[in-house]
Scaffold this motif. Structure first.
Motif, PDB file in Angstrom:
ATOM      1  N   LEU A 151     -49.681  57.321 -51.329  1.00 14.58           N
ATOM      2  CA  LEU A 151     -50.947  56.467 -51.250  1.00 14.58           C
ATOM      3  C   LEU A 151     -50.871  55.249 -50.613  1.00 14.58           C
ATOM      4  O   LEU A 151     -51.904  54.604 -50.182  1.00 14.58           O
ATOM      5  CB  LEU A 151     -51.537  56.409 -52.780  1.00 14.58           C
ATOM      6  CG  LEU A 151     -51.948  57.938 -53.407  1.00 14.58           C
ATOM      7  CD1 LEU A 151     -52.263  57.463 -54.889  1.00 14.58           C
ATOM      8  CD2 LEU A 151     -52.973  58.470 -52.699  1.00 14.58           C
ATOM      9  N   GLU A 152     -49.896  54.558 -50.840  1.00 14.95           N
ATOM     10  CA  GLU A 152     -49.382  53.326 -50.317  1.00 14.95           C
ATOM     11  C   GLU A 152     -49.588  53.377 -48.794  1.00 14.95           C
ATOM     12  O   GLU A 152     -49.938  52.447 -47.971  1.00 14.95           O
ATOM     13  CB  GLU A 152     -47.845  53.111 -50.636  1.00 14.95           C
ATOM     14  CG  GLU A 152     -47.642  51.561 -50.454  1.00 14.95           C
ATOM     15  CD  GLU A 152     -46.320  51.184 -50.965  1.00 14.95           C
ATOM     16  OE1 GLU A 152     -45.961  50.060 -50.815  1.00 14.95           O
ATOM     17  OE2 GLU A 152     -45.445  52.073 -51.406  1.00 14.95           O
ATOM     18  N   ARG A 153     -49.096  54.492 -48.006  1.00 12.73           N
ATOM     19  CA  ARG A 153     -49.241  54.766 -46.437  1.00 12.73           C
ATOM     20  C   ARG A 153     -50.593  55.019 -46.319  1.00 12.73           C
ATOM     21  O   ARG A 153     -50.930  55.277 -44.831  1.00 12.73           O
ATOM     22  CB  ARG A 153     -48.224  55.729 -45.950  1.00 12.73           C
ATOM     23  CG  ARG A 153     -46.717  55.372 -46.564  1.00 12.73           C
ATOM     24  CD  ARG A 153     -46.313  54.025 -45.855  1.00 12.73           C
ATOM     25  NE  ARG A 153     -44.820  54.151 -45.956  1.00 12.73           N
ATOM     26  CZ  ARG A 153     -44.074  53.768 -47.142  1.00 12.73           C
ATOM     27  NH1 ARG A 153     -44.529  53.652 -48.332  1.00 12.73           N
ATOM     28  NH2 ARG A 153     -42.690  53.923 -47.161  1.00 12.73           N
ATOM     29  N   VAL A 178     -51.729  46.013 -38.167  1.00 13.58           N
ATOM     30  CA  VAL A 178     -52.276  45.152 -38.797  1.00 13.58           C
ATOM     31  C   VAL A 178     -53.020  45.647 -39.860  1.00 13.58           C
ATOM     32  O   VAL A 178     -54.276  46.382 -39.546  1.00 13.58           O
ATOM     33  CB  VAL A 178     -52.758  43.925 -38.173  1.00 13.58           C
ATOM     34  CG1 VAL A 178     -53.504  43.040 -39.013  1.00 13.58           C
ATOM     35  CG2 VAL A 178     -51.859  43.345 -37.146  1.00 13.58           C
ATOM     36  N   PRO A 179     -52.959  45.706 -41.116  1.00 12.88           N
ATOM     37  CA  PRO A 179     -53.824  46.115 -42.128  1.00 12.88           C
ATOM     38  C   PRO A 179     -55.298  45.781 -42.190  1.00 12.88           C
ATOM     39  O   PRO A 179     -55.329  44.368 -42.382  1.00 12.88           O
ATOM     40  CB  PRO A 179     -52.892  46.273 -43.419  1.00 12.88           C
ATOM     41  CG  PRO A 179     -52.211  44.927 -43.337  1.00 12.88           C
ATOM     42  CD  PRO A 179     -52.113  44.681 -42.083  1.00 12.88           C
ATOM     43  N   PRO A 203     -55.893  45.149 -47.600  1.00  8.45           N
ATOM     44  CA  PRO A 203     -56.462  44.187 -48.239  1.00  8.45           C
ATOM     45  C   PRO A 203     -57.919  44.432 -48.677  1.00  8.45           C
ATOM     46  O   PRO A 203     -58.252  43.837 -49.814  1.00  8.45           O
ATOM     47  CB  PRO A 203     -56.313  43.183 -46.965  1.00  8.45           C
ATOM     48  CG  PRO A 203     -56.363  43.829 -45.578  1.00  8.45           C
ATOM     49  CD  PRO A 203     -55.402  45.185 -46.119  1.00  8.45           C
ATOM     50  N   LEU A 204     -58.714  45.213 -48.213  1.00  8.19           N
ATOM     51  CA  LEU A 204     -59.917  45.625 -48.560  1.00  8.19           C
ATOM     52  C   LEU A 204     -59.765  46.240 -50.069  1.00  8.19           C
ATOM     53  O   LEU A 204     -60.679  45.911 -51.100  1.00  8.19           O
ATOM     54  CB  LEU A 204     -60.925  46.539 -47.592  1.00  8.19           C
ATOM     55  CG  LEU A 204     -61.691  46.182 -46.871  1.00  8.19           C
ATOM     56  CD1 LEU A 204     -62.391  47.119 -45.957  1.00  8.19           C
ATOM     57  CD2 LEU A 204     -62.627  45.306 -47.398  1.00  8.19           C
ATOM     58  N   LEU A 233     -61.105  40.410 -49.271  1.00 11.23           N
ATOM     59  CA  LEU A 233     -62.260  40.498 -48.104  1.00 11.23           C
ATOM     60  C   LEU A 233     -61.826  39.604 -47.011  1.00 11.23           C
ATOM     61  O   LEU A 233     -61.960  39.882 -45.952  1.00 11.23           O
ATOM     62  CB  LEU A 233     -63.393  40.298 -48.583  1.00 11.23           C
ATOM     63  CG  LEU A 233     -64.110  41.350 -49.325  1.00 11.23           C
ATOM     64  CD1 LEU A 233     -65.656  41.098 -49.960  1.00 11.23           C
ATOM     65  CD2 LEU A 233     -64.206  42.672 -48.560  1.00 11.23           C
ATOM     66  N   GLU A 234     -61.444  38.278 -47.464  1.00  9.78           N
ATOM     67  CA  GLU A 234     -61.051  37.286 -46.344  1.00  9.78           C
ATOM     68  C   GLU A 234     -59.979  37.864 -45.476  1.00  9.78           C
ATOM     69  O   GLU A 234     -60.107  37.518 -43.932  1.00  9.78           O
ATOM     70  CB  GLU A 234     -60.738  36.091 -46.828  1.00  9.78           C
ATOM     71  CG  GLU A 234     -60.952  34.841 -46.190  1.00  9.78           C
ATOM     72  CD  GLU A 234     -60.572  33.602 -46.917  1.00  9.78           C
ATOM     73  OE1 GLU A 234     -59.988  32.601 -46.386  1.00  9.78           O
ATOM     74  OE2 GLU A 234     -60.693  33.656 -48.152  1.00  9.78           O
ATOM     75  N   ARG A 235     -59.098  38.206 -46.137  1.00 12.22           N
ATOM     76  CA  ARG A 235     -57.756  38.614 -45.257  1.00 12.22           C
ATOM     77  C   ARG A 235     -58.282  39.969 -44.295  1.00 12.22           C
ATOM     78  O   ARG A 235     -57.574  40.023 -43.090  1.00 12.22           O
ATOM     79  CB  ARG A 235     -56.646  39.138 -46.020  1.00 12.22           C
ATOM     80  CG  ARG A 235     -55.115  39.232 -45.456  1.00 12.22           C
ATOM     81  CD  ARG A 235     -53.994  39.324 -46.224  1.00 12.22           C
ATOM     82  NE  ARG A 235     -53.356  40.297 -45.814  1.00 12.22           N
ATOM     83  CZ  ARG A 235     -53.004  41.412 -46.475  1.00 12.22           C
ATOM     84  NH1 ARG A 235     -53.061  41.640 -47.732  1.00 12.22           N
ATOM     85  NH2 ARG A 235     -51.922  42.334 -45.883  1.00 12.22           N
ATOM     86  N   ALA A 236     -59.057  40.817 -44.957  1.00 13.14           N
ATOM     87  CA  ALA A 236     -59.352  41.791 -44.263  1.00 13.14           C
ATOM     88  C   ALA A 236     -60.116  41.811 -42.958  1.00 13.14           C
ATOM     89  O   ALA A 236     -59.810  42.015 -41.938  1.00 13.14           O
ATOM     90  CB  ALA A 236     -60.214  43.035 -45.175  1.00 13.14           C
ATOM     91  N   TRP A 237     -61.179  40.609 -43.027  1.00  8.45           N
ATOM     92  CA  TRP A 237     -61.955  40.199 -42.256  1.00  8.45           C
ATOM     93  C   TRP A 237     -61.133  39.440 -40.962  1.00  8.45           C
ATOM     94  O   TRP A 237     -61.277  39.700 -39.898  1.00  8.45           O
ATOM     95  CB  TRP A 237     -63.080  39.537 -42.715  1.00  8.45           C
ATOM     96  CG  TRP A 237     -63.851  39.102 -41.535  1.00  8.45           C
ATOM     97  CD1 TRP A 237     -64.517  37.386 -41.232  1.00  8.45           C
ATOM     98  CD2 TRP A 237     -64.904  39.676 -40.860  1.00  8.45           C
ATOM     99  NE1 TRP A 237     -65.044  37.578 -40.167  1.00  8.45           N
ATOM    100  CE2 TRP A 237     -65.528  38.652 -39.963  1.00  8.45           C
ATOM    101  CE3 TRP A 237     -65.430  41.084 -40.777  1.00  8.45           C
ATOM    102  CZ2 TRP A 237     -66.753  39.382 -38.997  1.00  8.45           C
ATOM    103  CZ3 TRP A 237     -66.213  41.343 -39.741  1.00  8.45           C
ATOM    104  CH2 TRP A 237     -66.793  40.390 -39.042  1.00  8.45           C
TER     105      TRP A 237
END
Lengths: 325, 526
Positions: free
Chosen positions: A91-93, A167-168, A172-173, A178-182
């Motif tokens: 699930l981590e991958r 880059v994930p 992060p979502l 959200l900030e990191r995901a964006w």
């Protein structure tokens, strides 16, 4: 509807048990996995101790039933290499693999439909021939080779895109960041393009051919002629009338396509160093980390079965003549 | 309108993606690419070589083996051995500490050894699985804050080198963690501290400030990237995104050298590649070709086969580098200086085979035999096996080569039942620091690594003579005598020490080691 859903869930359970049984037997058919977990200087006594510790000394049916018992409780065992919950490792991958598959799907759909329509509308012309030749090429080319060529020419030669890595965005979502995901998104797209294109090329080509043949069939039907005779613009005829009716086989195929793309990630994740489930499974098979392989198989089977279910429901929504039963 | 907007958005997206992309590391960061990730970062449970490479930067050891094979002090500044040779007491450097600030003392060193052996933790990594078994480890005890004693079952001439493989960590930190927590949350004691681990992608380490053994000019950060595919690793190296690449494919060496951004260093590794003769009675009883079995039990045939194979040409043509043929199972520089490798001499091989009573038949064949080999385990192993098979066939020993999957077929065949053969190709890890380490493959007739089942009493009685003396010069004489026995009796068809290829960026100074370890604490920017 509920009766249908329950029967499909029961079918899915049978599929998952069958798939895990086949995987289990196949992995055990290739010899005793214990030898991969001992030093080359291990004595017979040490090998026996490790075999017992890993549980491989038990009869095969006991090992499998033990796995099934755990599966019912949501526990697929501990990975032999990572020494932690095998399902957690998978699930981590999974987010990385889902990112890749969604992007591949987007590429396949975005390009396959217009290309198929253009080919159908220009049947017999050089445009049609060119698109179909490209589609044939796309279906013939091995993804491993294509990946390496992209790395050499687009990544290394032109320096347009990064050669490998990830880059994930989903990860992060899922953590609510959200900030990191964006902020990761632009870079993530750069890393995604080459591997996603590599996976999608086969699907893109196959679906372009499918859209073309489906459109050709619909375009020759009476209701299209009627629409044209009413004086509708060609774009309206194609999009509102023809495409809507040509959509059915394409939707069926696209549903299955996600599962197909998911299975294609094994090679591509290895070539592009993508930290997803495909590469994990590849390594786990080499290491014969049976709980890890089984966990990944369960996850893949669940995704596949769920998608089939979604496609069936969607099918009924698109065509009221289809009834779920 | 909608379509036009879509096209514009797509064009913008593509232009964003296709901007010239640069991800080269900065001057303070060194990037190393390995083919597999670590599966866990527990100092007591490291298994694979890539895992041990990272661990060697996170944790220190009592002593260290240099790239030249010398054993030098590290966390221990001196050591003494008791009269019976069963206890070695190390005096540790004062003032050491772990990365969480916990003082590192002899108590921690003793704990590090005993934790690896703890039956409740049931570790299976290199330390409990191989080091302790080879060492005859009994226990470790702290005699004071600075003195730690390692107790062994008996005197062991290679004890220091083995002890130097055990990673020292702090007791309080690890007592506070479960086994699962410890696997993912390393608390180090070495030159670099753990920063980040993105599984299957990268591990980031940062240099420890004021580390007592720091090398001047060493990089601030090390990024260990996982790049499984050899072509991708090479591309990243040539693009300047990676500084050191392990396991470069030899056929890519010329391209990398021509890139101007990196060069390939080829070193003769310590892994001994040989073709074993299966001399075991149980194998003979079950094998369906008694003539082949009878033949390989004849020393003249084994010597003939050694003369029949052109190892230098195999190295040049199939491994992409020159190499020196092995004279036995011991790595240079510890091999006997007076022994010359078996010469490639097909005529001499034919004479020996005639003399042994195996003349060519009407079809030119003396006898048939099977050679089994793993496929894709060692460098170009399948082609090497095919070449050996052809050389043997050329002198009349009709050789059929079986290429087998390593993990599923070959390992069970070799380790499980010693049923590979009659000829089998194998690679066995070795060391540069002591001949006895390499010779320990044949420490007893029934040793797990005596895959050929060789039982020459002149060799095996040598071990008792070595154990009876503590004089190193005397030991060396006995070692040379034993290696002469090995050479003459030839239980192996002696091949080469597997070359290892590393790609190294031209922006750094770094020399690859022979022992497959990637240690970059001394790598510096040019």
């Amino acid at each position: 509807m509920w009766q249908y859903a329950i029967s499909r869930i029961l079918q899915a359970s049978v599929v998952i048990v069958a798939v895990t049984l086949i995987t289990f037997l196949t992995l055990h058919m290739s010899g005793d996995p214990t030898y991969l977990y001992v030093s080359e200087r291990a004595s017979e006594r040490e090998i026996a101790q490790v075999r017992e510790r890993l549980g491989f000394d038990r009869p095969l049916h006991v090992q499998y039933l033990s796995f099934l018992g755990g599966l019912v409780q949501g526990d697929t065992g501990r990975s032999l290499t990572y020494r932690t919950s095998a399902m957690d490792v998978v699930l981590e991958r999974l987010p990385a693999t889902i990112e890749l598959t969604i992007m591949a799907m987007l590429i396949a759909v975005t390009f396959a439909i217009p290309l198929g329509i253009v080919a159908a509308l220009n049947r017999g012309t050089a445009i049609d021939g060119g698109i179909m030749a490209l589609a044939m090429f796309g279906q013939s080319i091995p993804s491993f080779w294509l990946g390496i060529m992209l790395i050499l020419f687009v990544g290394l030669g032109l320096s347009w895109l990064p050669i490998s890595g990830h880059v994930p965005v989903i990860e992060p979502l899922l953590k609510g960041d959200l900030e990191r995901a964006w902020s990761n998104l632009p870079n993530a797209l750069r890393y995604l393009i080459m591997p996603a294109f590599t996976i999608s090329l086969f699907s893109l080509s196959r679906n372009a051919r499918l859209v073309r043949s489906s459109m050709l069939e619909v375009l020759s039907q009476d209701f299209v002629r009627t629409a044209r005779s009413k004086g509708l613009k060609e774009r309206a005829v194609v999009i509102r009338h023809a495409l809507r009716n040509a959509w059915m086989p394409v939707v069926t195929m696209l549903g299955l396509e996600f599962g197909f793309l998911l299975s294609g990630v094994v090679v591509v994740e290895t070539v592009f160093s993508w930290p997803g489930v495909g590469r994990l499974v590849f390594n786990a098979i080499n290491q014969r980390d049976i709980p890890l392989v089984q966990s990944a198989v369960v996850v893949f089977a669940l995704v596949f079965v769920t998608l089939n279910l979604v496609v069936d429901v969607l099918y009924a929504r698109l065509d009221p003549r289809v009834r779920l039963s | 309108m909608a379509i036009r907007s879509l096209v514009i958005a797509l064009a913008l997206g593509l232009s964003l993606a296709f901007q010239a992309f640069a991800q080269a590391p900065d001057a303070n960061t060194l990037v190393v690419a390995q083919s597999v990730d670590a599966s866990k970062l527990d100092p007591a449970d490291t298994g694979s070589r890539p895992e041990a490479n990272i661990a060697a930067h996170l944790w220190g050891t009592l002593v260290q083996t240099t790239s030249d094979g010398d054993i030098v002090p590290y966390f221990a500044e001196t050591w003494t051995t008791n009269d019976t040779g069963t206890e070695i007491t190390f005096r540790m450097v004062p003032g050491l500490q772990c990365h969480d600030g916990e003082p590192l003392t002899a108590i921690d060193a003793a704990y590090s050894f005993n934790r690896a052996k703890d039956p409740e933790l049931a570790f299976t990594g290199n330390t409990p699985g191989f080091i302790f078994a080879s060492l005859g480890f009994v226990e470790a005890r702290a005699d004071s804050d600075l003195d730690v004693t390692i107790v062994m079952e008996q005197r062991n001439p290679i004890a220091l080198g083995l002890i130097g493989e055990v990673f020292i960590h702090c007791m309080d930190s690890y007592m506070a963690m479960s086994k699962d927590e410890a696997a993912d949350n390393p608390v180090g004691s070495g030159p670099y501290r753990f920063i980040e681990w993105i599984k299957d992608d990268r591990i980031v380490l940062e240099r420890v400030a004021d580390y007592p053994f720091a090398v001047e000019g060493a990089f601030e950060r090390i990024v260990w990237r996982v790049i499984p595919e050899a072509s991708t690793r090479a591309a990243e190296l040539m693009d300047g995104n990676v500084d050191i690449v392990a396991n470069v494919s030899p056929d890519q060496a010329a391209t990398i050298d021509a890139s101007g951004r990196a060069t390939v260093q080829a070193v003769a590794g310590t892994r001994r590649i040989y073709v074993g003769f299966n001399l075991r009675d149980e194998f003979a009883a079950s094998h369906d070709n008694p003539i082949a079995i009878e033949a390989i039990n004849n020393v003249l045939v084994r010597r003939a086969m050694n003369h029949a194979v052109d190892v230098e040409t195999i190295c040049t043509q199939l491994l992409g580098t020159d190499c020196e043929r092995a004279t036995g199972l011991v790595n240079p520089p510890n091999d006997p200086p007076d022994l010359e490798p078996y010469a490639f001499d097909p005529e001499g091989a034919e004479r020996l085979l005639d003399e042994a009573g195996y003349p060519r038949g009407a079809d030119g064949v003396r006898f048939s035999i099977r050679l089994q080999s793993p496929n894709n385990r060692y460098l170009n192993d399948a082609n090497v096996a095919l070449a050996v098979g052809q050389y043997l066939s050329d002198v009349g020993v009709q050789t059929d080569v079986d290429l087998l999957d390593f993990s599923s077929v070959y390992v069970p065949l070799i380790i499980g039942g010693n049923m590979a053969g009659p000829l089998f190709l194998l690679g066995s890890g070795g060391a540069t620091w002591n001949a006895l380490y390499d010779m320990a493959d044949l420490s007893r007739v029934d040793a797990g690594t005596n895959y050929t089942g060789w039982d020459n009493p002149d060799w095996f009685s040598g071990w008792d003579r070595i154990a009876a003396t503590t004089d190193e010069a005397e030991q060396r004489v006995i070692v040379n005598e034993m290696l002469q026995v090995f050479y003459d009796d030839a239980p192996w068809l002696m091949m080469y020490f597997q070359p290892d290829f590393y790609g190294v960026s031209t922006r750094i100074d770094w020399d690859a080691r022979r022992d497959e370890k990637v240690i970059v604490t001394d790598a510096t920017l040019r």
